[in-house]
Design an enzyme around this catalytic site. Structure first.
Site, PDB file in Angstrom:
ATOM      1  N   VAL A   1       0.842  -1.203   0.000  1.00 20.13           N
ATOM      2  CA  VAL A   1       0.000   0.000   0.000  1.00 20.13           C
ATOM      3  C   VAL A   1       0.877   1.251   0.000  1.00 20.13           C
ATOM      4  O   VAL A   1       0.569   2.242  -0.667  1.00 20.13           O
ATOM      5  CB  VAL A   1      -0.964  -0.004   1.196  1.00 20.13           C
ATOM      6  CG1 VAL A   1      -1.895   1.201   1.130  1.00 20.13           C
ATOM      7  CG2 VAL A   1      -1.781  -1.284   1.220  1.00 20.13           C
ATOM      8  N   ASP A   2       1.967   1.232   0.743  1.00 20.60           N
ATOM      9  CA  ASP A   2       2.892   2.362   0.734  1.00 20.60           C
ATOM     10  C   ASP A   2       3.441   2.613  -0.665  1.00 20.60           C
ATOM     11  O   ASP A   2       3.531   3.758  -1.121  1.00 20.60           O
ATOM     12  CB  ASP A   2       4.057   2.112   1.694  1.00 20.60           C
ATOM     13  CG  ASP A   2       3.736   2.467   3.133  1.00 20.60           C
ATOM     14  OD1 ASP A   2       2.822   3.280   3.352  1.00 20.60           O
ATOM     15  OD2 ASP A   2       4.401   1.948   4.036  1.00 20.60           O
ATOM     16  N   VAL A   3       3.848   1.544  -1.344  1.00 19.98           N
ATOM     17  CA  VAL A   3       4.415   1.696  -2.685  1.00 19.98           C
ATOM     18  C   VAL A   3       3.369   2.240  -3.658  1.00 19.98           C
ATOM     19  O   VAL A   3       3.639   3.162  -4.442  1.00 19.98           O
ATOM     20  CB  VAL A   3       4.988   0.360  -3.184  1.00 19.98           C
ATOM     21  CG1 VAL A   3       5.431   0.473  -4.645  1.00 19.98           C
ATOM     22  CG2 VAL A   3       6.166  -0.076  -2.319  1.00 19.98           C
TER      23      VAL A   3
END
Length: 384
Positions: free
Chosen positions: A174-176
């Site tokens: 999700v961060d990426v």
């Protein structure tokens, strides 16, 4: 606005980025800008720096590889924002910048006089990107950790070996994805600024990014009211599209249409399965996926995954063994994709930016910086 650090011939040469990002989502976005030629100044706490500097093992050259993975092509400015003199220098950096990226909790930048409205008053042309976990409204107080968002955002509800056993993705996915969306948003705002001369506030949050990135699963809910669940390695709408055992290791078979299914059956020596009424169309195969899976498992068991890859791939059947990372890099290298790149002259091997540009490809001029490595040169420039 230029900094004296322009990298001529790259798409974002001449763009100055004030990078207040930490950990992964924001630093991933600003690394992409650095790869494409921007001068990225990473503002770090002089005592600890970015949290990921301590996120190891593994370490390489004395630095955590987590930090090294998303901080190449940047300059590190160790700045204590509680110090008035330093704060004024940072404000001057922001005044000269084209882009500001931050992923503090809502309200943190405001305490230092660096909220969007403060910065816009200094520099109306700036593109100011805020990355949060759950937005700046009612979700402002919620901590934006990737694992938490995978859970509450529904990703874990469709990921795992079986119902009742939710599993997170093996990376902070999700961060990426949020970093990628932030980069797209900033580039769109810069393009609009080319027309109007005005910057704007770009807001990205992890939860909304995940809901958008779950594409067909999210659309199945919003459009048809269907709440998906865990299906292991199977697909809700395609069959056969899963992992099968072989004589040595797992093999993925990803059949997307009836022609490919017929080719699979031919390669397995069971062409009559393609004519079986239970499996004649994709919808039929999805309805009878358990029966189909059992039959294919029996056929695939006698040979190795590599042997099946060699047999089925020439027939146009999408398949491949479940590789570890070493084998994955070996595959990419065998295909001429050049997945490893040196970070700076003679530097550690990093992972290549996947964006291919025919005239102005990404560059890897500088290794990830040491904490405060460029503080003196940046302060001298800001004081000039």
């Amino acid at each position: 606005m230029t900094t004296g650090k322009d990298r001529q011939g790259l798409p974002l040469s001449g763009v100055l980025v004030a990078d207040f990002g930490r950990v992964l989502a924001a630093p991933y976005a600003t690394m992409l800008f650095g790869d494409l030629g921007a001068d990225v100044v990473k503002i770090e706490d002089p005592a600890t720096g970015d949290d990921t500097r301590a996120w190891g093992p593994p370490f390489a050259g004395g630095e955590a590889t987590y930090f090294l993975s998303v901080n190449r092509n940047k300059r590190s400015y160790a700045a204590d924002l509680r110090d008035e003199r330093t704060r004024e220098r940072v404000r001057e950096l922001v005044r000269r910048a084209d882009v500001l990226v931050e992923n503090f909790r809502p309200g943190t930048m405001a305490r230092h006089g660096l909220a969007y409205e403060d910065v816009r008053a200094l520099n109306p042309r700036i593109v100011y990107c805020s990355v949060t976990g759950f937005g700046a409204g009612k979700g402002a107080a919620l901590p934006g950790y990737d694992l938490l968002v995978q859970a509450v955002g529904g990703l874990m509800s469709v990921t795992g070996p079986e119902p009742g056993t939710p599993v997170k993705a093996g990376v902070a996915l999700v961060d990426v994805l949020t970093g990628l969306h932030a980069a797209v948003g900033v580039l769109a705002a810069l393009r609009e600024r080319d027309v109007t001369g005005e910057g704007q506030h770009v807001e990205i949050n992890l939860l909304a990014t995940l809901l958008s990135s779950m594409v067909n699963q999210s659309a199945g809910y919003t459009m048809a009211g269907q709440v998906p669940g865990i299906m292991g390695n199977r697909h809700p709408s395609i069959a056969p599209y899963e992992v099968f055992g072989t004589a040595d290791r797992p093999l993925v078979v990803a059949v997307g249409n009836d022609r490919q299914f017929a080719a699979l059956c031919e390669g397995l020596g069971v062409p009559f399965l393609a004519r079986d009424a239970r499996f004649a169309t994709n919808a039929d195969r999805v309805a009878h996926v358990g029966e189909l899976s059992a039959l294919l498992t029996e056929q695939l068991a006698p040979r190795t995954a590599t042997a099946w890859f060699d047999i089925l791939t020439p027939l146009g059947v999408p398949c491949g063994p479940v590789n570890d990372l070493a084998s994955a890099f070996e595959l990419a290298e065998s295909l001429g994709l050049n997945p490893r790149v040196p970070l700076g002259p003679g530097g550690l091997p990093g992972v290549a930016n996947p964006i291919g540009l025919s005239r102005t490809p990404p560059a890897y001029d500088a290794a990830p910086p040491g904490l405060g490595e460029h503080t003196r040169e940046i302060e001298d420039w800001l004081d000039s």
